[in-house]
Design an enzyme around this catalytic site. Structure first.
Site: not given
Ligand code: OAD
Ligand code: ZN
Length: 247
Positions: A101, A116, A192, A67, A64, A99, A218-219, A127
């Site tokens: 971030d 998240h 996502t 990141r 973390y 996200n 992108v996909e 606490c």
């Molecule tokens: P992922 O890493 O699973 O997916 C990222 C997505 O972004 C993929 O579908 C890529 O194709 C797409 N991508 C990459 N670059 C891009 C760009 N420049 N423009 C548009 N799309 C692009 O991330 P999340 O879907 O956010 O959860 O993952 C969901 C959750 O799983 C996160 O919030 C986190 C993770 O583990 C927790 O931590 C609970």
């Molecule tokens: Zn404490």
């Protein structure tokens, strides 16, 4: 296709956005899945769990901190700014993000739902102590700390205030997101993989209630089968074009 998306958005009276790690990829924040989604030899799914934390808090904190340090240097990109602009124009009512971030807030989005959590927030494992490091101005100090961070209140371990796999999302946050999804006429889904639940229910609820799904990725993703318009491309480039078309 993109013209149609812009038209739909401009005409909608209640639009929302649902975003994932891909929207921050152009800001240099690594996504979770795929080739660039690795840290050392670990998959994030192995580290973002309560089990991993209690087994090896130092390793999880190291992940973390890595990141947080990356994210701290990252700037919002055109996609984050485009969403903030659409909100100012009165088109977008909320951004629901997976996200942690903080880049949507940095870009100026006001109605932001962080499903998240937020990587700059920490909380005590015992606490009720909570701290938003950006507000307390302790991000640098925190990142320089060599030990596992402890609660200033009770001395127990601190943890990131993010949702880990196997943990429930805060109920009020999820409720708010679901209610917005129920009202949305249009939902822009950006960067996502759409496979992590309950977050991935958001576009499904919009669709079931008769709303339109515009997806930018992108996909193909888990959302693509229900997308009315799929715009293949980078989030920043596509969103910038959409805002220009609306203007
Ligand atoms: P992922 O890493 O699973 O997916 C990222 C997505 O972004 C993929 O579908 C890529 O194709 C797409 N991508 C990459 N670059 C891009 C760009 N420049 N423009 C548009 N799309 C692009 O991330 P999340 O879907 O956010 O959860 O993952 C969901 C959750 O799983 C996160 O919030 C986190 C993770 O583990 C927790 O931590 C609970
Ligand atoms: Zn404490």
């Amino acid at each position: 296709m993109i013209e149609e998306a812009a038209k739909l958005l401009a005409r909608s009276r209640f639009a929302i956005a649902f975003t994932g790690a891909g929207i921050s990829a152009e800001s240099g924040v690594p996504t979770f899945r795929g080739f660039n989604g690795l840290w050392k030899k670990y998959r994030p799914e192995e580290l973002a769990t309560p089990e991993a934390f209690w087994k090896n808090p130092r390793l999880v904190w190291e992940f973390y901190m890595w990141r947080m340090n990356l994210i701290r240097k990252a700037k919002p990109n055109d996609a984050h700014y485009a969403l903030a602009e659409l909100e100012r124009m009165g088109i977008l009512k909320a951004v629901i993000t997976q996200n942690v971030d903080d880049l949507h807030r940095e870009a100026g989005t006001k109605n932001l739902i962080e499903l998240h959590g937020n990587i700059f927030r920490v909380k005590c494992t015992s606490c009720s102590y909570r701290e938003y490091l950006k507000e307390s101005g302790r991000v640098d100090e925190f990142l320089q700390e060599k030990d596992v961070p402890k609660c200033p209140n009770c001395g127990s371990l601190l943890r990131p205030d993010v949702v880990w796999f196997g943990e429930a999302l805060p109920e009020d946050t999820l409720d708010k997101a679901f209610r917005l999804a129920e009202r949305a006429q249009v939902c822009i889904v950006i960067g996502t993989s759409g496979i992590v639940y309950p977050a991935a229910y958001i576009p499904q609820i919009v669709k079931e209630r008769g709303g339109t799904i515009i997806e930018i990725n992108v996909e193909k993703s888990g959302i693509t089968p229900i997308a009315d318009i799929f715009l293949r491309g980078k989030a920043g480039e596509v969103m910038d074009k959409i805002v220009r078309l609306i203007k």
